[in-house]
Design a protein around this motif. Structure first.
Motif, mmCIF file in Angstrom:
data_model
loop_
_atom_site.group_PDB
_atom_site.id
_atom_site.type_symbol
_atom_site.label_atom_id
_atom_site.label_comp_id
_atom_site.label_asym_id
_atom_site.label_seq_id
_atom_site.Cartn_x
_atom_site.Cartn_y
_atom_site.Cartn_z
ATOM 1 N N ASP A 395 -6.894 -8.389 7.369
ATOM 2 C CA ASP A 395 -7.090 -6.939 7.539
ATOM 3 C C ASP A 395 -6.157 -6.153 6.623
ATOM 4 O OD1 ASP A 395 -9.169 -6.922 9.331
ATOM 5 O OD2 ASP A 395 -7.909 -6.737 11.118
ATOM 6 N N ALA A 396 -4.925 -6.595 6.533
ATOM 7 C CA ALA A 396 -3.959 -5.910 5.676
ATOM 8 C C ALA A 396 -4.348 -6.037 4.211
ATOM 9 C CB ALA A 396 -2.556 -6.491 5.897
ATOM 10 N N ARG A 397 -4.876 -7.180 3.821
ATOM 11 C CA ARG A 397 -5.299 -7.363 2.434
ATOM 12 C C ARG A 397 -6.508 -6.488 2.108
ATOM 13 N NH1 ARG A 397 -7.112 -12.325 1.100
ATOM 14 N NH2 ARG A 397 -6.543 -11.992 -1.088
ATOM 15 N N VAL A 398 -7.413 -6.341 3.087
ATOM 16 C CA VAL A 398 -8.574 -5.463 2.886
ATOM 17 C C VAL A 398 -8.109 -4.017 2.713
ATOM 18 C CG1 VAL A 398 -10.629 -4.498 3.998
ATOM 19 C CG2 VAL A 398 -10.222 -6.966 4.060
ATOM 20 N N LEU A 399 -7.183 -3.572 3.572
ATOM 21 C CA LEU A 399 -6.638 -2.217 3.442
ATOM 22 C C LEU A 399 -5.980 -2.032 2.078
ATOM 23 C CD1 LEU A 399 -4.984 -1.467 6.916
ATOM 24 C CD2 LEU A 399 -6.989 -0.351 5.924
ATOM 25 N N THR A 400 -5.265 -3.047 1.646
ATOM 26 C CA THR A 400 -4.587 -2.974 0.344
ATOM 27 C C THR A 400 -5.586 -2.733 -0.776
ATOM 28 O OG1 THR A 400 -2.838 -4.479 1.122
ATOM 29 C CG2 THR A 400 -3.075 -4.202 -1.253
ATOM 30 N N GLU A 401 -6.678 -3.499 -0.759
ATOM 31 C CA GLU A 401 -7.683 -3.347 -1.815
ATOM 32 C C GLU A 401 -8.356 -1.990 -1.747
ATOM 33 O OE1 GLU A 401 -10.975 -6.209 -3.898
ATOM 34 O OE2 GLU A 401 -10.771 -6.325 -1.718
ATOM 35 N N ARG A 402 -8.669 -1.509 -0.551
ATOM 36 C CA ARG A 402 -9.328 -0.205 -0.400
ATOM 37 C C ARG A 402 -8.442 0.938 -0.884
ATOM 38 N NH1 ARG A 402 -11.925 -1.040 5.697
ATOM 39 N NH2 ARG A 402 -13.673 -2.390 5.051
ATOM 40 N N GLN A 403 -7.150 0.738 -0.790
ATOM 41 C CA GLN A 403 -6.225 1.797 -1.198
ATOM 42 C C GLN A 403 -5.758 1.641 -2.650
ATOM 43 O OE1 GLN A 403 -3.043 2.023 1.656
ATOM 44 N NE2 GLN A 403 -4.412 2.552 3.355
ATOM 45 N N GLY A 404 -6.395 0.744 -3.383
ATOM 46 C CA GLY A 404 -6.091 0.605 -4.800
ATOM 47 C C GLY A 404 -4.961 -0.341 -5.123
ATOM 48 N N GLY A 405 -4.463 -1.071 -4.127
ATOM 49 C CA GLY A 405 -3.406 -2.042 -4.363
ATOM 50 C C GLY A 405 -3.977 -3.402 -4.704
ATOM 51 N N ASN A 406 -3.098 -4.342 -4.926
ATOM 52 C CA ASN A 406 -3.498 -5.710 -5.249
ATOM 53 C C ASN A 406 -3.422 -6.565 -3.989
ATOM 54 O OD1 ASN A 406 -3.907 -8.284 -6.197
ATOM 55 N ND2 ASN A 406 -2.264 -8.251 -7.715
ATOM 56 N N PRO A 407 -4.564 -6.979 -3.438
ATOM 57 C CA PRO A 407 -4.541 -7.761 -2.190
ATOM 58 C C PRO A 407 -3.963 -9.154 -2.354
ATOM 59 C CG PRO A 407 -6.752 -7.721 -3.096
ATOM 60 C CD PRO A 407 -5.932 -6.791 -3.944
ATOM 61 N N ASP A 408 -3.722 -9.570 -3.596
ATOM 62 C CA ASP A 408 -3.156 -10.887 -3.847
ATOM 63 C C ASP A 408 -1.666 -10.823 -4.165
ATOM 64 O OD1 ASP A 408 -5.702 -11.829 -3.488
ATOM 65 O OD2 ASP A 408 -6.116 -12.138 -5.615
ATOM 66 N N ASN A 409 -1.067 -9.660 -3.984
ATOM 67 C CA ASN A 409 0.345 -9.479 -4.278
ATOM 68 C C ASN A 409 1.092 -9.084 -3.010
ATOM 69 O OD1 ASN A 409 2.683 -7.407 -5.097
ATOM 70 N ND2 ASN A 409 2.453 -8.884 -6.754
ATOM 71 N N TRP A 410 2.119 -9.865 -2.643
ATOM 72 C CA TRP A 410 2.835 -9.605 -1.408
ATOM 73 C C TRP A 410 3.504 -8.233 -1.410
ATOM 74 C CZ3 TRP A 410 3.311 -10.231 3.464
ATOM 75 C CH2 TRP A 410 4.499 -9.910 4.119
ATOM 76 N N GLN A 411 4.016 -7.801 -2.542
ATOM 77 C CA GLN A 411 4.692 -6.510 -2.601
ATOM 78 C C GLN A 411 3.748 -5.380 -2.186
ATOM 79 O OE1 GLN A 411 7.908 -6.467 -3.192
ATOM 80 N NE2 GLN A 411 7.963 -8.640 -3.661
ATOM 81 N N ASP A 412 2.474 -5.499 -2.517
ATOM 82 C CA ASP A 412 1.484 -4.484 -2.140
ATOM 83 C C ASP A 412 1.023 -4.662 -0.698
ATOM 84 O OD1 ASP A 412 1.698 -3.509 -4.681
ATOM 85 O OD2 ASP A 412 -0.280 -4.150 -5.361
ATOM 86 N N VAL A 413 0.789 -5.897 -0.298
ATOM 87 C CA VAL A 413 0.271 -6.164 1.049
ATOM 88 C C VAL A 413 1.290 -5.789 2.118
ATOM 89 C CG1 VAL A 413 -0.537 -7.981 2.626
ATOM 90 C CG2 VAL A 413 -1.311 -7.948 0.244
ATOM 91 N N LYS A 414 2.571 -6.045 1.863
ATOM 92 C CA LYS A 414 3.577 -5.761 2.888
ATOM 93 C C LYS A 414 3.694 -4.267 3.174
ATOM 94 C CE LYS A 414 7.888 -5.367 0.228
ATOM 95 N NZ LYS A 414 9.241 -5.926 0.038
ATOM 96 N N GLN A 415 3.246 -3.423 2.251
ATOM 97 C CA GLN A 415 3.257 -1.987 2.490
ATOM 98 C C GLN A 415 2.146 -1.577 3.458
ATOM 99 O OE1 GLN A 415 3.297 0.279 -1.207
ATOM 100 N NE2 GLN A 415 4.547 -1.292 -2.214
ATOM 101 N N ARG A 416 1.088 -2.393 3.549
ATOM 102 C CA ARG A 416 -0.052 -2.051 4.431
ATOM 103 C C ARG A 416 0.020 -2.725 5.792
ATOM 104 N NH1 ARG A 416 -0.367 -1.147 -1.193
ATOM 105 N NH2 ARG A 416 -1.699 0.705 -1.472
ATOM 106 N N LEU A 417 0.789 -3.789 5.926
ATOM 107 C CA LEU A 417 0.853 -4.474 7.219
ATOM 108 C C LEU A 417 1.269 -3.550 8.366
ATOM 109 C CD1 LEU A 417 2.198 -8.004 6.234
ATOM 110 C CD2 LEU A 417 0.252 -7.571 7.741
ATOM 111 N N PRO A 418 2.264 -2.664 8.175
ATOM 112 C CA PRO A 418 2.612 -1.761 9.283
ATOM 113 C C PRO A 418 1.472 -0.846 9.707
ATOM 114 C CG PRO A 418 4.385 -1.831 7.665
ATOM 115 C CD PRO A 418 3.215 -2.535 7.054
ATOM 116 N N MET A 419 0.482 -0.617 8.833
ATOM 117 C CA MET A 419 -0.643 0.259 9.163
ATOM 118 C C MET A 419 -1.543 -0.343 10.228
ATOM 119 S SD MET A 419 -1.749 1.525 5.330
ATOM 120 C CE MET A 419 -0.567 2.307 4.225
ATOM 121 N N LEU A 420 -1.410 -1.649 10.463
ATOM 122 C CA LEU A 420 -2.259 -2.295 11.478
ATOM 123 C C LEU A 420 -1.989 -1.769 12.874
ATOM 124 C CD1 LEU A 420 -2.140 -6.040 10.294
ATOM 125 C CD2 LEU A 420 -3.737 -4.232 9.614
#
Length: 470
Positions: A395-420
């Protein structure tokens, strides 16, 4: 007459040969000397010399890494050549290797001082640090350089710290110090901690990473602020490679590459807690040795660095096999009943079973992470999924991609995990809400413990080789 005729013929050929060699010599002399950039491109590799440390270059479970290493590798990639690393603890040799041409450049956490700039050409700084005075917590605090008078003080030979102390000594002859050959910051901190030294100097970035290993030390005086860290080139060379490095570092600052590296290597370092640090060091000596062999066996079974597995266990249980949480998970790796059954173990409180099952479960998650995700992001995502679940990570990786981030990069994904946990995103979550922020903290803690285990092992090994100070 016949002899004279042959002799003249020989002399004629000899003169012709000499003339030919002369022309060839002139042609060779006229051929331009290859530039520094041409030498790198012709051999297909960039030779960089560095000093192994936690802030520059070291080896973890994914191979060689470190702030300087990653920057240098990026520079080599930008040139389309391979990176070859030379290493030395002797900063005098590091500088000599650059001046002699053994290395194309030095990326060794060097401070660009006026003194060192007389023999080396430094790039624009990629980081700035402060120089700190370190001492034991129970020793007198330092508020002025005069507090160092008649103290047992030492720094690494050939460093900017030695230059600072030399200037201070010219102003105040009562300040005396030793320069220790081939000493690392970690070794000097160990000497202060065990009482062989009263004080030493250390850069703030190194102190930030190392201080949990030395909870009884403190730094309360800044000798110099805004010290520039830069790469060093030979002044004898043309500026072709130097200017390319300048462009690369300038671009790395502008596009956020350096900021991302700083976050990668320093972002998981929390505010220092001396009580937690003392507990970690105590458990490192008292508890970890009981289970180290089992962690190492699990490394052989799963391919994970045993120190990473130990870091997971410390985050979960503080290496206490009797640990139990309010939710019912228990043991060194804090396994649920379902996970224990899935991994085929009968006793979660048995250290060997817990470590073996926890490592196997971690491997099963890692194998489910898409192979295209490069390390270390794949491992950090594995740890997040170990904590919050694979579905919530997706779910966090999907949010990352929708928001223009890289879903395969931890630095980007960790910014979206709290949004869950944010109700505003509930409609976008396939697997429902989750405490994603807790998973970010979880991974940060494990990374911190893992780094400490790596550096503790390296520091102790190096400290054993350092000769006692006279």
């Amino acid at each position: 007459m016949k002899f004279l005729r042959y002799n003249r013929k020989y002399l004629k050929h000899l003169l012709a040969s000499l003339a030919l060699f002369s022309v060839l010599g002139m042609m060779l002399a006229m051929r331009p000397t290859p530039t520094a950039m041409e030498r790198v491109m012709s051999r297909g590799e960039l030779v960089v010399i560095t000093r192994p440390s936690s802030t520059t270059y070291y080896q973890d479970q994914h191979g060689f890494t470190g702030m300087e290493y990653e920057l240098a590798r990026g520079f080599a990639d930008s040139l389309g050549v391979k990176l070859r690393v030379l290493e030395s603890d002797d900063l005098a040799y590091v500088r000599y290797a650059v001046r002699k041409g053994t290395a194309d450049l030095a990326a060794a956490g060097l401070v660009a001082t006026p003194e060192s700039s007389e023999s080396l050409r430094f790039t624009t700084p990629y980081q700035t640090v402060r120089t700190l005075v370190v001492h034991r917590r129970n020793s007198p605090s330092v508020s002025d350089m005069r507090d160092l008078e008649d103290r047992n003080l030492a720094v690494a030979a050939g460093t900017s710290h030695a230059e600072l102390l030399l200037k201070a000594q010219l102003q105040d002859p009562a300040i005396k110090y030793q320069e220790v050959e081939d000493a690392t910051p970690e070794q000097l901190l160990a000497l202060v901690e065990n009482g062989k030294l009263d004080y030493t100097l250390i850069n703030s970035n190194s102190y930030t990473l190392q201080r949990p290993l030395y909870p009884d030390l403190k730094a309360d005086y800044v000798v110099a602020a805004k010290q520039p860290l830069a790469w060093a080139f030979s002044q004898k060379d043309d500026q072709s490679l130097y200017l390319a490095a300048q462009r690369y570092l300038t671009q790395a600052k502008a596009d956020g590459t350096i900021a991302k590296l700083e976050d990668r290597f320093y972002g998981h370092v929390e505010q220092f807690n001396p009580y937690a640090a003392r507990s970690f060091m105590r458990h490192l000596d008292d508890r970890l040795p009981r289970y180290e062999a089992t962690f190492r066996q699990a490394e052989g079974d799963t391919g994970f660095d045993w120190r990473l597995l130990a870091a997971v266990a410390y985050q979960e249980s503080l290496w206490d096999p009797r640990a139990i949480s309010p939710t019912g998970v228990e043991g060194l790796m804090m396994l649920t009943n379902d996970t224990a059954r899935e991994m085929g173990i009968s006793d979660r409180t048995d250290p060997t079973q817990s470590i073996t099952a926890g490592a196997a479960y971690l491997r099963s998650i890692h194998d489910r992470i898409p192979e295209r995700i490069a390390e270390p992001s794949r491992t950090w995502m594995t740890l997040a999924a170990y904590n919050v679940g694979m579905g919530h990570l997706e779910d966090a990786r999907v949010l990352t991609e929708r928001q223009g981030g890289n879903p395969d990069n931890w630095q980007d994904v960790k910014q979206r995990l709290p949004m869950l946990a944010n109700s505003a995103y509930a409609g976008q979550l396939r697997y429902g809400p989750a405490r994603g922020g807790q998973a970010v903290v979880y991974v940060r803690h494990i990374r911190r413990y893992y780094d400490l285990l790596v550096w503790a092992e390296n520091s102790r090994r190096k400290s054993d080789t350092l000769l006692a100070l006279n």
